[in-house]
Design a protein around this motif. Structure first.
Motif, PDB file in Angstrom:
ATOM      1  N   SER A 289      60.904  64.946  41.705  1.00 22.04           N
ATOM      2  CA  SER A 289      62.209  65.392  42.194  1.00 22.04           C
ATOM      3  C   SER A 289      63.235  64.273  42.145  1.00 22.04           C
ATOM      4  O   SER A 289      64.401  64.505  41.785  1.00 22.04           O
ATOM      5  N   VAL A 290      62.832  63.061  42.499  1.00 26.70           N
ATOM      6  CA  VAL A 290      63.754  61.927  42.498  1.00 26.70           C
ATOM      7  C   VAL A 290      64.261  61.654  41.085  1.00 26.70           C
ATOM      8  O   VAL A 290      65.463  61.430  40.867  1.00 26.70           O
ATOM      9  N   VAL A 291      63.360  61.678  40.119  1.00 29.18           N
ATOM     10  CA  VAL A 291      63.769  61.438  38.730  1.00 29.18           C
ATOM     11  C   VAL A 291      64.804  62.467  38.302  1.00 29.18           C
ATOM     12  O   VAL A 291      65.856  62.131  37.736  1.00 29.18           O
ATOM     13  N   LEU A 292      64.547  63.742  38.560  1.00 24.37           N
ATOM     14  CA  LEU A 292      65.471  64.792  38.136  1.00 24.37           C
ATOM     15  C   LEU A 292      66.799  64.708  38.867  1.00 24.37           C
ATOM     16  O   LEU A 292      67.868  64.886  38.268  1.00 24.37           O
ATOM     17  N   ASP A 293      66.759  64.429  40.173  1.00 25.35           N
ATOM     18  CA  ASP A 293      68.010  64.342  40.928  1.00 25.35           C
ATOM     19  C   ASP A 293      68.846  63.150  40.458  1.00 25.35           C
ATOM     20  O   ASP A 293      70.081  63.236  40.404  1.00 25.35           O
ATOM     21  N   GLU A 294      68.193  62.044  40.141  1.00 24.39           N
ATOM     22  CA  GLU A 294      68.943  60.884  39.654  1.00 24.39           C
ATOM     23  C   GLU A 294      69.496  61.136  38.252  1.00 24.39           C
ATOM     24  O   GLU A 294      70.603  60.694  37.921  1.00 24.39           O
ATOM     25  N   LEU A 295      68.753  61.832  37.429  1.00 23.77           N
ATOM     26  CA  LEU A 295      69.277  62.212  36.112  1.00 23.77           C
ATOM     27  C   LEU A 295      70.522  63.081  36.275  1.00 23.77           C
ATOM     28  O   LEU A 295      71.538  62.877  35.620  1.00 23.77           O
ATOM     29  N   ALA A 296      70.421  64.074  37.176  1.00 22.58           N
ATOM     30  CA  ALA A 296      71.521  65.024  37.368  1.00 22.58           C
ATOM     31  C   ALA A 296      72.753  64.369  37.970  1.00 22.58           C
ATOM     32  O   ALA A 296      73.860  64.897  37.829  1.00 22.58           O
ATOM     33  N   ASP A 297      72.574  63.241  38.635  1.00 23.15           N
ATOM     34  CA  ASP A 297      73.715  62.554  39.220  1.00 23.15           C
ATOM     35  C   ASP A 297      74.624  61.950  38.141  1.00 23.15           C
ATOM     36  O   ASP A 297      75.801  61.702  38.392  1.00 23.15           O
ATOM     37  N   LYS A 298      74.075  61.739  36.942  1.00 23.73           N
ATOM     38  CA  LYS A 298      74.835  61.059  35.895  1.00 23.73           C
ATOM     39  C   LYS A 298      75.179  61.958  34.706  1.00 23.73           C
ATOM     40  O   LYS A 298      76.104  61.657  33.957  1.00 23.73           O
ATOM     41  N   GLN A 299      74.428  63.066  34.536  1.00 20.62           N
ATOM     42  CA  GLN A 299      74.662  63.923  33.385  1.00 20.62           C
ATOM     43  C   GLN A 299      73.930  65.253  33.593  1.00 20.62           C
ATOM     44  O   GLN A 299      73.088  65.353  34.476  1.00 20.62           O
ATOM     45  N   PRO A 300      74.235  66.253  32.762  1.00 14.75           N
ATOM     46  CA  PRO A 300      73.528  67.527  32.908  1.00 14.75           C
ATOM     47  C   PRO A 300      72.058  67.386  32.522  1.00 14.75           C
ATOM     48  O   PRO A 300      71.701  66.584  31.653  1.00 14.75           O
TER      49      PRO A 300
ATOM     50  N   ARG B  41      76.305  77.706  68.149  1.00 14.82           N
ATOM     51  CA  ARG B  41      75.211  78.671  67.962  1.00 14.82           C
ATOM     52  C   ARG B  41      74.536  78.628  66.596  1.00 14.82           C
ATOM     53  O   ARG B  41      73.524  79.287  66.392  1.00 14.82           O
ATOM     54  N   MET B  42      75.054  77.863  65.652  1.00 20.18           N
ATOM     55  CA  MET B  42      74.434  77.778  64.328  1.00 20.18           C
ATOM     56  C   MET B  42      74.268  76.331  63.906  1.00 20.18           C
ATOM     57  O   MET B  42      75.009  75.450  64.345  1.00 20.18           O
ATOM     58  N   ARG B  43      73.299  76.120  63.025  1.00 22.65           N
ATOM     59  CA  ARG B  43      73.073  74.809  62.439  1.00 22.65           C
ATOM     60  C   ARG B  43      73.198  74.927  60.921  1.00 22.65           C
ATOM     61  O   ARG B  43      72.574  75.790  60.303  1.00 22.65           O
ATOM     62  N   PHE B  44      74.023  74.059  60.329  1.00 25.71           N
ATOM     63  CA  PHE B  44      74.245  74.045  58.889  1.00 25.71           C
ATOM     64  C   PHE B  44      73.585  72.791  58.309  1.00 25.71           C
ATOM     65  O   PHE B  44      73.879  71.671  58.739  1.00 25.71           O
ATOM     66  N   ARG B  45      72.694  72.987  57.340  1.00 29.45           N
ATOM     67  CA  ARG B  45      72.034  71.849  56.696  1.00 29.45           C
ATOM     68  C   ARG B  45      72.298  71.915  55.200  1.00 29.45           C
ATOM     69  O   ARG B  45      71.967  72.912  54.542  1.00 29.45           O
ATOM     70  N   LEU B  46      72.899  70.863  54.673  1.00 33.90           N
ATOM     71  CA  LEU B  46      73.249  70.806  53.256  1.00 33.90           C
ATOM     72  C   LEU B  46      72.387  69.735  52.593  1.00 33.90           C
ATOM     73  O   LEU B  46      72.387  68.577  53.005  1.00 33.90           O
ATOM     74  N   VAL B  47      71.639  70.128  51.560  1.00 35.43           N
ATOM     75  CA  VAL B  47      70.755  69.212  50.837  1.00 35.43           C
ATOM     76  C   VAL B  47      71.304  69.022  49.427  1.00 35.43           C
ATOM     77  O   VAL B  47      71.563  69.990  48.715  1.00 35.43           O
ATOM     78  N   GLY B  48      71.470  67.784  49.022  1.00 37.91           N
ATOM     79  CA  GLY B  48      71.973  67.507  47.687  1.00 37.91           C
ATOM     80  C   GLY B  48      72.786  66.226  47.669  1.00 37.91           C
ATOM     81  O   GLY B  48      72.923  65.560  48.696  1.00 37.91           O
ATOM     82  N   PRO B  49      73.311  65.881  46.494  1.00 36.63           N
ATOM     83  CA  PRO B  49      73.237  66.616  45.225  1.00 36.63           C
ATOM     84  C   PRO B  49      71.830  66.633  44.629  1.00 36.63           C
ATOM     85  O   PRO B  49      71.054  65.706  44.821  1.00 36.63           O
ATOM     86  N   GLN B  50      71.534  67.734  43.928  1.00 37.17           N
ATOM     87  CA  GLN B  50      70.226  67.940  43.333  1.00 37.17           C
ATOM     88  C   GLN B  50      70.378  68.297  41.850  1.00 37.17           C
ATOM     89  O   GLN B  50      71.454  68.663  41.387  1.00 37.17           O
TER      90      GLN B  50
END
Length: 250
Positions: A66-77, A232-241
């Motif tokens: 997952s780390v490899v793919l997320d780091e790739l996606a941070d710089k290019q498609p 009353r709600m919790r918002f969790r945002l994960v990313g960029p991925q």
């Protein structure tokens, strides 16, 4: 190069990128081996040698994938491949894997250019919701009174009934409260994908593909909803991925 007569190591595939892609500088693959590009025309596969296939059964391998793919996606498609994608060492990745669909891969990468994925999870605060239900439902208030100071065995039926009411109430509120939130988020997203929720307190789970030039507006919308619903709600945002949910069909 392998020694003469020795079989080539299997190779592990992470995803498909453009041939001039920049490789990440973080963890080197699922097994600590260096990442390399195998090119075919305008596209390339990101690979590593896989000496020990048993490593794929470990949580560390999944995390590194997952780390490899997320780091790739941070710089290019990137077109992510599923965890555990392995080809035999003698496979011609360029000729047999990439070349037959090189144009399709290039078009898909073009569609994802300039975008990144986030995963948004929204859930009810169970304690806050219970307080709301107690205030609005006399039966719940009565059940809470009966349960107070008793053991689970003494008031098992009352506890079951209380749980049923709370779950049905959250499901009813989810049906009316989630759609307006998700619809507003769609207005600042390039694409969205709704996921099924698993727990009663889950309001919604959504994968969101966002153009990088719209990130500020996207963040503002999420922050606005989180602030307006903080009681009353919790918002969790994960990313960029990496865009796991938005790889075009090929």
């Amino acid at each position: 190069m392998s020694e003469e007569g020795a079989p080539s190591a299997d190779r592990y595939l992470y995803g498909i990128v453009l041939a001039d892609a920049e490789l990440p500088t973080g963890p080197d693959g699922v097994q600590g081996n260096a990442l390399t590009l195998v090119e075919s025309g305008a596209v390339a596969a990101v690979v590593t040698d896989l000496v020990d296939p048993e490593i794929l059964g470990t949580p560390e391998a999944l995390q590194n994938h997952s780390v490899v793919l997320d780091e790739l996606a941070d710089k290019q498609p990137v077109l992510p491949l599923a965890f555990g994608t392995v080809v035999p060492g003698d496979t011609d990745i360029a000729g047999d894997v990439l070349a037959p669909q090189a144009d399709v891969f290039a078009e898909a990468l073009d569609q994802l250019a300039g975008c990144t994925q986030f995963t948004l999870r929204i859930s009810f605060d169970r304690d806050a919701i219970l307080r709301e239900v107690v205030r609005s439902n006399p039966e719940v208030a009565e059940l809470r009174e009966r349960i107070s100071g008793t053991s689970e065995d003494e008031t098992r039926n009352e506890r079951i009934r209380l749980g049923e009411i709370v779950v049905k109430t959250m499901e009813s509120w989810r049906a009316t409260e989630a759609p307006p939130i998700l619809e507003r988020i769609r207005t600042v997203a390039a694409e969205t994908a709704i996921r099924e929720v698993g727990q009663a307190e889950d309001v919604a789970e959504m994968a969101v593909l966002v153009r990088k030039d719209a990130l500020e507006e996207f963040d503002s919308v999420i922050e606005g909803f989180a602030e307006a619903n903080q009681e009353r709600m919790r918002f969790r945002l994960v990313g960029p991925q990496a865009p796991y949910d938005f790889v075009p069909e090929m």
